[in-house]
Every structure is written in C-alpha cells, then in structure tokens.
Design a protein around this motif. Sequence first.
Motif, PDB file in Angstrom:
ATOM      1  N   GLN A 213       0.491  30.062  18.478  1.00  0.00           N
ATOM      2  CA  GLN A 213      -0.397  30.297  19.541  1.00  0.00           C
ATOM      3  C   GLN A 213      -0.725  28.545  20.216  1.00  0.00           C
ATOM      4  N   LEU A 214      -0.528  28.501  20.839  1.00  0.00           N
ATOM      5  CA  LEU A 214      -0.985  27.282  21.983  1.00  0.00           C
ATOM      6  C   LEU A 214      -1.340  27.828  23.439  1.00  0.00           C
ATOM      7  N   ALA A 215      -2.749  27.465  24.038  1.00  0.00           N
ATOM      8  CA  ALA A 215      -2.443  27.788  25.837  1.00  0.00           C
ATOM      9  C   ALA A 215      -2.822  26.190  25.800  1.00  0.00           C
ATOM     10  N   ILE A 216      -2.335  26.366  27.221  1.00  0.00           N
ATOM     11  CA  ILE A 216      -3.471  25.617  28.033  1.00  0.00           C
ATOM     12  C   ILE A 216      -4.422  25.262  29.604  1.00  0.00           C
ATOM     13  N   GLU A 217      -5.298  24.867  29.060  1.00  0.00           N
ATOM     14  CA  GLU A 217      -6.141  25.120  29.387  1.00  0.00           C
ATOM     15  C   GLU A 217      -7.001  24.093  30.429  1.00  0.00           C
ATOM     16  N   ASN A 218      -8.153  24.504  31.284  1.00  0.00           N
ATOM     17  CA  ASN A 218      -8.312  23.511  32.629  1.00  0.00           C
ATOM     18  C   ASN A 218      -7.453  22.318  32.925  1.00  0.00           C
ATOM     19  N   LEU A 219      -6.478  22.733  33.586  1.00  0.00           N
ATOM     20  CA  LEU A 219      -5.372  21.913  34.113  1.00  0.00           C
ATOM     21  C   LEU A 219      -5.525  21.371  35.302  1.00  0.00           C
ATOM     22  N   LYS A 220      -6.023  20.165  35.457  1.00  0.00           N
ATOM     23  CA  LYS A 220      -6.342  19.530  36.728  1.00  0.00           C
ATOM     24  C   LYS A 220      -5.728  17.740  37.237  1.00  0.00           C
ATOM     25  N   VAL A 221      -5.384  18.452  38.900  1.00  0.00           N
ATOM     26  CA  VAL A 221      -4.695  17.245  39.189  1.00  0.00           C
ATOM     27  C   VAL A 221      -5.014  16.110  39.695  1.00  0.00           C
ATOM     28  N   SER A 222      -5.851  14.782  39.815  1.00  0.00           N
ATOM     29  CA  SER A 222      -6.377  13.896  41.723  1.00  0.00           C
ATOM     30  C   SER A 222      -4.997  12.884  41.669  1.00  0.00           C
ATOM     31  N   TYR A 223      -5.412  12.889  42.811  1.00  0.00           N
ATOM     32  CA  TYR A 223      -4.789  11.763  43.534  1.00  0.00           C
ATOM     33  C   TYR A 223      -4.975  10.706  43.715  1.00  0.00           C
ATOM     34  N   ALA A 224      -4.584   9.272  43.838  1.00  0.00           N
ATOM     35  CA  ALA A 224      -4.970   8.286  44.456  1.00  0.00           C
ATOM     36  C   ALA A 224      -3.960   7.466  45.314  1.00  0.00           C
ATOM     37  N   GLY A 225      -4.304   7.343  46.082  1.00  0.00           N
ATOM     38  CA  GLY A 225      -3.075   6.689  46.799  1.00  0.00           C
ATOM     39  C   GLY A 225      -3.827   4.445  47.655  1.00  0.00           C
ATOM     40  N   SER A 226      -2.679   4.031  47.802  1.00  0.00           N
ATOM     41  CA  SER A 226      -3.220   2.590  48.289  1.00  0.00           C
ATOM     42  C   SER A 226      -3.547   2.732  49.647  1.00  0.00           C
ATOM     43  N   GLY A 227      -4.017   1.049  50.451  1.00  0.00           N
ATOM     44  CA  GLY A 227      -4.447   0.998  51.842  1.00  0.00           C
ATOM     45  C   GLY A 227      -2.791   1.564  52.630  1.00  0.00           C
ATOM     46  N   ASN A 228      -2.095   1.146  51.958  1.00  0.00           N
ATOM     47  CA  ASN A 228      -0.605   1.785  52.983  1.00  0.00           C
ATOM     48  C   ASN A 228      -0.665   3.792  52.860  1.00  0.00           C
ATOM     49  N   PRO A 229      -0.777   3.952  53.843  1.00  0.00           N
ATOM     50  CA  PRO A 229      -0.500   5.307  53.573  1.00  0.00           C
ATOM     51  C   PRO A 229       0.550   5.995  53.724  1.00  0.00           C
ATOM     52  N   PHE A 230       1.306   5.105  54.038  1.00  0.00           N
ATOM     53  CA  PHE A 230       3.171   5.990  53.468  1.00  0.00           C
ATOM     54  C   PHE A 230       3.789   5.450  52.215  1.00  0.00           C
ATOM     55  N   ALA A 231       2.840   4.227  51.586  1.00  0.00           N
ATOM     56  CA  ALA A 231       3.215   3.694  50.265  1.00  0.00           C
ATOM     57  C   ALA A 231       3.000   5.464  48.797  1.00  0.00           C
ATOM     58  N   LYS A 232       3.677   5.025  47.763  1.00  0.00           N
ATOM     59  CA  LYS A 232       3.318   5.830  46.939  1.00  0.00           C
ATOM     60  C   LYS A 232       2.214   5.503  46.057  1.00  0.00           C
ATOM     61  N   GLY A 233       1.529   6.624  45.331  1.00  0.00           N
ATOM     62  CA  GLY A 233       0.285   6.246  44.914  1.00  0.00           C
ATOM     63  C   GLY A 233       0.834   6.667  43.233  1.00  0.00           C
ATOM     64  N   ASP A 234      -0.597   6.394  42.654  1.00  0.00           N
ATOM     65  CA  ASP A 234      -0.920   7.555  41.372  1.00  0.00           C
ATOM     66  C   ASP A 234      -2.037   8.503  41.225  1.00  0.00           C
ATOM     67  N   ALA A 235      -1.215   9.102  40.580  1.00  0.00           N
ATOM     68  CA  ALA A 235      -1.589  10.625  40.322  1.00  0.00           C
ATOM     69  C   ALA A 235      -2.381  10.763  38.598  1.00  0.00           C
ATOM     70  N   THR A 236      -3.607  11.394  38.435  1.00  0.00           N
ATOM     71  CA  THR A 236      -3.816  11.711  36.649  1.00  0.00           C
ATOM     72  C   THR A 236      -3.971  13.032  36.678  1.00  0.00           C
ATOM     73  N   VAL A 237      -3.303  13.839  35.695  1.00  0.00           N
ATOM     74  CA  VAL A 237      -3.099  14.493  35.518  1.00  0.00           C
ATOM     75  C   VAL A 237      -4.224  15.179  33.937  1.00  0.00           C
ATOM     76  N   THR A 238      -4.714  16.420  33.748  1.00  0.00           N
ATOM     77  CA  THR A 238      -6.011  16.457  32.419  1.00  0.00           C
ATOM     78  C   THR A 238      -5.966  17.939  32.332  1.00  0.00           C
ATOM     79  N   TYR A 239      -5.761  18.785  31.092  1.00  0.00           N
ATOM     80  CA  TYR A 239      -5.632  19.716  30.373  1.00  0.00           C
ATOM     81  C   TYR A 239      -5.886  19.634  29.022  1.00  0.00           C
ATOM     82  N   THR A 240      -6.668  20.325  28.804  1.00  0.00           N
ATOM     83  CA  THR A 240      -7.056  21.005  27.472  1.00  0.00           C
ATOM     84  C   THR A 240      -5.861  21.813  26.013  1.00  0.00           C
ATOM     85  N   ILE A 241      -5.286  21.753  25.525  1.00  0.00           N
ATOM     86  CA  ILE A 241      -4.311  22.088  24.472  1.00  0.00           C
ATOM     87  C   ILE A 241      -5.235  22.755  23.608  1.00  0.00           C
ATOM     88  N   HIS A 242      -5.590  24.098  23.552  1.00  0.00           N
ATOM     89  CA  HIS A 242      -6.014  24.724  22.679  1.00  0.00           C
ATOM     90  C   HIS A 242      -5.395  25.447  21.332  1.00  0.00           C
TER      91      HIS A 242
END
Length: 346
Positions: A176-205
């Motif tokens: 049995q594995l569990a996904i814990e503490n799943l979080k997502v953050s986003y960092a955009g650019s100076g252009n409000p309509f341009a695509k940016g980068d996201a970071t997903v973090t979690y723990t496999i237990h």
Amino acid sequence: MRAFRTLLALAAVLTTTGLVASPARAADGDVAWTVRTASNSFGADRSSFSYAVNPGGKVDDTMVVANHGKTALDLAVYAADGYTTKTGQLDLLTTDKKSKAIGVWLRAGSERVTIQPGKSVDVPFTVAVPANATPGDYVGGVVTSLTQPDQEQGINVERRLGIRVKLRVGGDLTPQLAIENLKVSYAGSGNPFAKGDATVTYTIHNTGNALESAKQAVSLSGPFGWLRATSGEVPAAPELMPGESWTVTVPVHGVAPALRLSATATLTPLITDASGSTTPLDTIAATTHGWAVPWTLLLFVVVLIAVVIAIVVLTRRGRAQRKAREDARVEKAVEQAIRMKSASTS
C-alpha cells in the motif's frame, strides 16, 4: 577518543536498482578485498541474498570474502538494518544505531575473520526469524568492516563492504502506497497572458508491509479541465521499505495562467516477488488546487480595485458636499422668508 568517519562501499549489490552479479570491491592502496555470495542450493552468481521465511523459521547461507591486497586483513563481520537515503539508494545503519530486524536476526558464524593475502574465506551466517515477527518485507545487509586511523585528520575511518539481504516474512502481504502533503505553486512571467511554470510537491508514504517502488505522473488543468498541462516523464520512485517516505518535487512548464489550477499526482505501485519479477498494482491518485494568477495581472486588478474604490469614495463625498450645500441654501432661504414675513406683519 578519536572521532570516526564511516565509508560504506556497498557497490551494486546494495543498490535498489541496477543490480549486477559482480562482487562488491573495496580498495585503497595495499588494502583491497571483495565480498560475494557463495554458490550453493540458493543459486550461483547471486547479486544479493534473498529469502522467504515463515515466522519462527531460519535459513543458513554463506558470504565469501577475498583478500586481494598485500597484507593480512582482520575484518569485523556484522549485520545491520537498511534504509533508503535521500538520493534513493540503500544504506545500512552504523554500529552506533540500533537495528530491529535483520541486524538482530542475522548472526555470522564469527564476529571477526582474518584473511591472508591472495586468499578467501567462507563466512557462514544464520537468519533466525522470531515466531512473533510481523509479516512483510525487510531489508538489511551483512557487512565486513575495517577500521584504520587517518593520521592527517586525526580520526578513525571505518570502511564497510557488504551485501544486501532481503527477507520476506510469511503471512498476509498488504502492499500500500499513499500520496500525502500534495501541493502546487505557480510562478508567472511579466506578461499576464504568457504561460508560466508550476511546481508540484508531494510525499510518497509506504503504509503497507511490502517493498514498493512506483511509476509517477503529474498533470495540471484549469477550471472545467481546460488548459491541461503535463510534467512529461517523471523518474520512478525508489524502492521504499515499509513505513518509509519519499518527497517528490515535479516542475511543470508551459502552464497557462488559468487563475485556479487543479494538480493531480498519479502513482502505479510496483512490487517485486522473490523471483525478481515486478508486478504493477492498481493506480492511485490525489488532487489538490492552487492559484495561477500572474503577478502583473494581480497588480493590475489591485490597482483597478483601488481606482474603483477611490471613484466610489470621491463620488459619495461629492454627493454629500452637494447635499450639504443644498441643505444650507434651503435653510437660508427659509430663514429669509421667515424674516420677511415677520417684517410685513409688524
């Protein structure tokens, strides 16, 4: 008392992936030795020791130690429990830490062995599983150890060379594995309509009682599943022992500023049987949400809200001032009318 520094030469036989059948080797100047599994009823050219034993049972096996150096070697022999390092590799507890399973259940025929140059010795050992042992997988190692002084640094250096021992205690196996503490953050650019980068973090237990690794995948989407983005190939998680956890950080590029993001982490657990065959188990997934608002757009919204509030406040203030002036004019006119009426009646 001099400090100790430990060097663990586990070679390929103690890694959780990419096992090879060649002996593990430690070499430094005139000191060099190897360890390997003995050829017997368990097989020949084994890369590690692997057993399936019921509670209360025991198994006997042998490790072969060869001295390839120019001087006689006096090596300590002991067992220790294993653990997964931050780099995803298997390591063994040092002698100052207490083992609870294989490090206690495995006993070598001798605590020390002396090997002459160019010779090898067989080191027999026994793994005795307690009758009350909990079913499931256990990992540790049987180790040869050489402690030497380092005159320059004023410390004792312990060089360890060992072979992995994997033990499956009979009974109900509950992977049995569990996904814990799943979080997502986003960092955009100076252009409000341009695509940016996201970071997903979690723990496999690993909440089960079996050794498990896992294939991983991460995906992102905006509201109603629109603007979907994937992380691409995510490296497989290392093989985790029961109770262990592993933190994962996954960057996702080319993410549209969808205001509200949904991040989904998916795992396909993998379990390996005694024959070395790997079987995938049912996929598990977890989802979390986060904001994906570019800072420039956020600033624009804040400024816009401030302007609207200022307009409302100024408008209300202007109305209040105009009403006050109108009330004053009416009051003055009434006073004048009263005075004129009083003057006419007199």
